[in-house]
Design an enzyme around this catalytic site. Structure first.
Site, PDB file in Angstrom:
ATOM      1  CB  CYS A 119      -0.925   0.085   1.201  1.00 40.27           C
ATOM      2  SG  CYS A 119      -2.014  -1.323   1.362  1.00 40.27           S
ATOM      3  NE  ARG A 128       4.663   1.681  -0.176  1.00 44.65           N
ATOM      4  CZ  ARG A 128       5.754   1.511   0.540  1.00 44.65           C
ATOM      5  NH1 ARG A 128       6.923   1.807   0.032  1.00 44.65           N
ATOM      6  NH2 ARG A 128       5.707   1.049   1.769  1.00 44.65           N
ATOM      7  CD1 TRP A 183      -0.637  -6.348  -3.409  1.00 46.56           C
ATOM      8  CD2 TRP A 183      -0.614  -6.908  -1.238  1.00 46.56           C
ATOM      9  NE1 TRP A 183      -0.341  -7.680  -3.322  1.00 46.56           N
ATOM     10  CE2 TRP A 183      -0.317  -8.055  -2.006  1.00 46.56           C
ATOM     11  CE3 TRP A 183      -0.655  -7.032   0.144  1.00 46.56           C
ATOM     12  CZ2 TRP A 183      -0.067  -9.301  -1.425  1.00 46.56           C
ATOM     13  CZ3 TRP A 183      -0.405  -8.267   0.721  1.00 46.56           C
ATOM     14  CH2 TRP A 183      -0.107  -9.390  -0.062  1.00 46.56           C
ATOM     15  CG  ASN A 205       2.035   1.003   4.108  1.00 47.25           C
ATOM     16  OD1 ASN A 205       3.175   1.416   4.067  1.00 47.25           O
ATOM     17  ND2 ASN A 205       1.744  -0.254   3.875  1.00 47.25           N
ATOM     18  N   GLY A 206       0.035  -0.888   6.310  1.00 49.47           N
ATOM     19  CA  GLY A 206       0.512  -1.769   7.379  1.00 49.47           C
ATOM     20  C   GLY A 206      -0.564  -2.761   7.746  1.00 49.47           C
ATOM     21  CD  GLU A 247      14.398 -15.043 -10.902  1.00 44.61           C
ATOM     22  OE1 GLU A 247      14.073 -15.362  -9.753  1.00 44.61           O
ATOM     23  OE2 GLU A 247      14.108 -13.947 -11.409  1.00 44.61           O
ATOM     24  CE  LYS A 291      10.985 -13.023 -12.604  1.00 41.42           C
ATOM     25  NZ  LYS A 291      11.906 -12.367 -11.712  1.00 41.42           N
ATOM     26  CD  GLU A 332       7.303 -12.469 -10.525  1.00 43.05           C
ATOM     27  OE1 GLU A 332       6.828 -11.943  -9.522  1.00 43.05           O
ATOM     28  OE2 GLU A 332       8.521 -12.424 -10.793  1.00 43.05           O
ATOM     29  CG  HIS A 351      14.216 -38.609  -5.326  1.00 45.66           C
ATOM     30  ND1 HIS A 351      14.514 -39.866  -4.872  1.00 45.66           N
ATOM     31  CD2 HIS A 351      15.361 -38.123  -5.863  1.00 45.66           C
ATOM     32  CE1 HIS A 351      15.795 -40.133  -5.097  1.00 45.66           C
ATOM     33  NE2 HIS A 351      16.335 -39.076  -5.717  1.00 45.66           N
ATOM     34  CE  LYS A 356      10.493  -3.953  -8.708  1.00 49.41           C
ATOM     35  NZ  LYS A 356      10.860  -5.175  -9.438  1.00 49.41           N
TER      36      LYS A 356
HETATM   37  O1  M6R Z   1      12.567  -6.079  -2.913  1.00 53.11           O
HETATM   38  P1  M6R Z   1      12.991  -7.492  -2.667  1.00 53.11           P
HETATM   39  O2  M6R Z   1      14.172  -7.902  -3.456  1.00 53.11           O
HETATM   40  O3  M6R Z   1      13.197  -7.759  -1.192  1.00 53.11           O
HETATM   41  O4  M6R Z   1      11.764  -8.375  -3.127  1.00 53.11           O
HETATM   42  C1  M6R Z   1      11.756  -9.755  -2.922  1.00 53.11           C
HETATM   43  C2  M6R Z   1      10.667 -10.416  -3.722  1.00 53.11           C
HETATM   44  O5  M6R Z   1       9.409  -9.908  -3.335  1.00 53.11           O
HETATM   45  C3  M6R Z   1      10.843 -10.207  -5.227  1.00 53.11           C
HETATM   46  O6  M6R Z   1      12.070 -10.693  -5.663  1.00 53.11           O
HETATM   47  C4  M6R Z   1       9.709 -10.905  -6.005  1.00 53.11           C
HETATM   48  O7  M6R Z   1       9.809 -12.287  -5.867  1.00 53.11           O
HETATM   49  C5  M6R Z   1       9.761 -10.464  -7.467  1.00 53.11           C
HETATM   50  N1  M6R Z   1       8.446 -10.115  -7.907  1.00 53.11           N
HETATM   51  C6  M6R Z   1      10.318 -11.478  -8.377  1.00 53.11           C
HETATM   52  O8  M6R Z   1      10.221 -11.131  -9.716  1.00 53.11           O
END
Ligand code: M6R
Length: 637
Positions: A2, A27, A99, A125-126, A504, A508, A511, A527, A632
């Site tokens: 947020c 945010r 959010w 926010n929180g 990774e 990607k 998401e 396994h 983000k």
């Molecule tokens: O700001 P940060 O690097 O601490 O964020 C960590 C994760 O939230 C961040 O890497 C998230 O997984 C990304 N959306 C990946 O693309």
């Protein structure tokens, strides 16, 4: 999560609030709202969806179409006119981009929230952890809740406290004594030209202007208007008018106003020739890599530089623990591989949320290192704080020097120069984290063992060129990947230093395209995961050959695991180097990257996977830069 904004001064609040919210959309972006002070009343508007939708709703207040439609309802048309007038004239207001944590993304749950009498409006926010018990108490006293949020309790508590106290700051302190959790709050009070603020464990800053004040969750938002920034500390409260800031602590004592002068940022982030920020940021990777190499590795024959600010003697460190989330966690796994290989120090990697509240067995010879692009991730901050309190040395790798993690570990931060990453899915920030871990591993090896890693350092210098060559193949990758848009499950496999890249790649794809994808170490497939394989589950392997016998074994074994998947009829894809010509007939799709040493290949192998996720998401019509449900900066635990 947020983002909150507030403004008081001489300009139109509505425009500044909306601009501020746009810069905070990273945010959270599932709903938004603003409230302004109009003469004696508070007027507000909110909407589920992104800020653009809120803007549209505000614009429609003035549209003749709406007034005509609502001719039957005189009330609606009067309301529209009243709101419209307030938004055009008010110079004091608050705003929020959400959010969702408690309650779905709806108009009703969007902030600002009000008390029953509409005497106040607030944005938050929180998370208020004890909101349920507070809510029950208030309900027993006859208050009917109108939303599913945790925030609404603060609106009612504050309104009640105001009736029993002379000062609004005292009333706010009474609320703070009752609520448990994290909050940055901005509050409007009917009839009063002021904004009231409180902060605990969520960021809040005031930008000091000339006869005006800007408030936001992030200094970059206020730096668009002023270079003078006041950061609130935990448990501080403030009363802000156009000309003055009154700052107090939780006990009612006046706090010293410490204004820092930052570099003003008037630049608006543009996509340039790119359709999305994501693809722009993928394309920035050669430049970021080049910059980092120039800063830390200008002369491969000399010891690595760029870590001079650290107050850590690596020869005294017996164990390193990385704490991180998401992509940063994957970067940490690569860091572990490299540090153990070159510096011979045992390394653990922990998911930050798991490390944050457990008893950690660390002491002063342990280094706990948080990796966080934003520097604001609540789980990572909590994990580093936990370790610090337990007596460990702490350090951070972050992309933002103006962040909570930087302050927490100061001076032990390495700041990656990746620049602002707008797209929610991390690309250039991830590869810059990985490269910084190569540097750190070399630094520790040089400091502890006097290791000579000149050859590795020379090889690293070739990375920007090779990344460029990979990016030049984007169109070829697009043709290969678009055949796979309609699968619903994917498995990503690799071994050794590239196993984290399998994780990774899966993250990607998940998401960006919402396709279910999982990463596994290749050897682990038999396994359990192998049970899900059939013609509907593509398996993508990263198989990079290595120059030594040991590393060559990794490649061979990766290929046998891929064959096992193929025997279960899974469509098979592989990321492999140009010179590997023993792959035809083994894989359905061979995604070629330029020849590269296995040890340096993670940064290179990750780029086709960024394109894989991008092209499939685009093909499926997904919101590439702001995927659903994500934010983000994840500032709640
Ligand atoms: O700001 P940060 O690097 O601490 O964020 C960590 C994760 O939230 C961040 O890497 C998230 O997984 C990304 N959306 C990946 O693309």
């Amino acid at each position: 999560m947020c983002g909150i904004v507030a403004y008081i001064g001489k300009n139109k609040a509505k425009d500044l609030l909306l601009d501020g919210l746009k810069s905070l959309e990273y945010r959270g972006y599932d709903s938004a709202g603003i409230a302004v002070l109009d003469d004696s009343k508070i007027e507000l508007i909110k909407s589920a969806g992104k800020i653009a939708k809120l803007e549209q709703k505000i614009a429609e207040l003035r549209s003749p179409a709406l007034v005509a439609d609502s001719a039957s309802s005189e009330f609606n048309s009067m309301l529209a006119e009243r709101l419209s007038k307030a938004f055009e004239t008010s110079s004091c207001g608050i705003g929020h981009t959400r959010w969702a944590t408690h309650g779905i993304a709806s108009d009703g749950n969007a902030h600002p929230h009000q008390d029953l009498e509409a005497d106040i409006a607030l944005v938050h926010n929180g998370i208020i952890k004890n909101y349920l018990s507070l809510k029950h108490e208030l309900e027993q006293d006859g208050i009917e809740f109108r939303t599913e949020t945790d925030t609404e309790v603060i609106a009612h508590l504050f309104s009640r406290a105001r009736q029993q106290t002379e000062s609004d700051l005292d009333a706010l302190r009474q609320v703070m004594a009752k609520v448990e959790g994290s909050y940055a709050l901005a509050i409007l009070v009917k009839d009063q030209q002021k904004i009231i603020l409180a902060k605990n464990q969520s960021p809040l800053v005031i930008g000091i202007g000339d006869g005006e004040h800007f408030v936001a969750s992030d200094s970059s938002t206020v730096l668009q208007y002023t270079n003078k920034v006041l950061k609130l500390k935990d448990l501080q409260v403030a009363e802000v008018t156009a000309g003055q800031v009154k700052l107090e602590d939780i006990n009612g004592n006046e706090s010293k106003i410490e204004v820092c002068h930052s570099v003003q940022n008037n630049s608006i982030l543009e996509k340039g020739p790119y359709k999305h920020f994501l693809v722009k940021e993928i394309n920035e990777q050669p430049a970021v890599t080049s910059l980092m190499l120039d800063q830390c590795l200008a002369n491969p024959a000399k010891p690595i530089s760029g870590f001079e600010q650290l107050d850590i003697d690596f020869s005294q460190i017996n164990r390193i623990v990385f704490v991180a989330c998401g992509s940063a966690y994957h970067a940490a796994l690569i860091g572990k591989y490299l540090i153990e290989l070159w510096a011979k120090v045992p390394v653990e990697v922990a998911i930050a949320s798991e490390y944050a509240s457990k008893q950690v067995l660390v002491g002063e010879s342990d280094l706990v290192l948080g990796i966080s692009q934003s520097g604001e991730t609540a789980d990572t901050l909590a994990a580093v704080t936990n370790a610090k309190q337990a007596g460990a040395k702490v350090m951070a790798i972050t992309n933002k020097s103006d962040s909570a993690i930087y302050d927490l570990v100061s001076p032990n931060a390495y700041v990656t120069p990746a620049g602002i990453e707008v797209s929610v899915a991390s690309t250039k920030a991830f590869t810059s984290q990985v490269l910084s871990l190569y540097f750190l591993a070399i630094k520790i090896a040089e400091d502890r063992l006097n290791a000579d890693l000149t050859e590795v350092k020379q090889a690293l210098r070739s990375l920007p060129l090779v990344i460029d060559q990979v990016i030049e193949r984007a169109e070829q990758y697009q043709n290969q990947f678009l055949k796979y848009s309609n699968y619903r499950d994917f498995l990503f496999l690799s071994r050794g230093v590239n196993y984290p890249i399998a994780l990774e790649g899966a993250l990607k794809l998940k998401e960006l395209s919402y396709i279910h994808a999982t990463g596994y170490p290749s050897g682990e497939m038999k396994h359990g995961p192998i049970a899900i394989l059939d013609q509907n589950v593509p398996v993508l392997s990263i198989a990079i050959d290595g120059p030594t016998k040991f590393e060559h074994g990794i490649y061979e074994r990766s290929l046998s695991n891929a064959e096992e998947a193929r025997a279960r009829k899974s469509p098979s894809l592989v990321i492999a180097c140009d010179d590997n010509n023993d792959l035809d007939g083994v894989f359905d799709e061979i995604i070629r990257i330029p020849n590269i040493d296995q040890l340096l290949s993670p940064i290179i192998a990750t780029i086709p996977l960024q394109f894989l996720a991008y092209y499939i998401a685009e093909d499926l019509g997904k919101d590439v830069d702001q995927p659903r449900n994500l934010a983000k900066s994840v500032t709640v635990e």
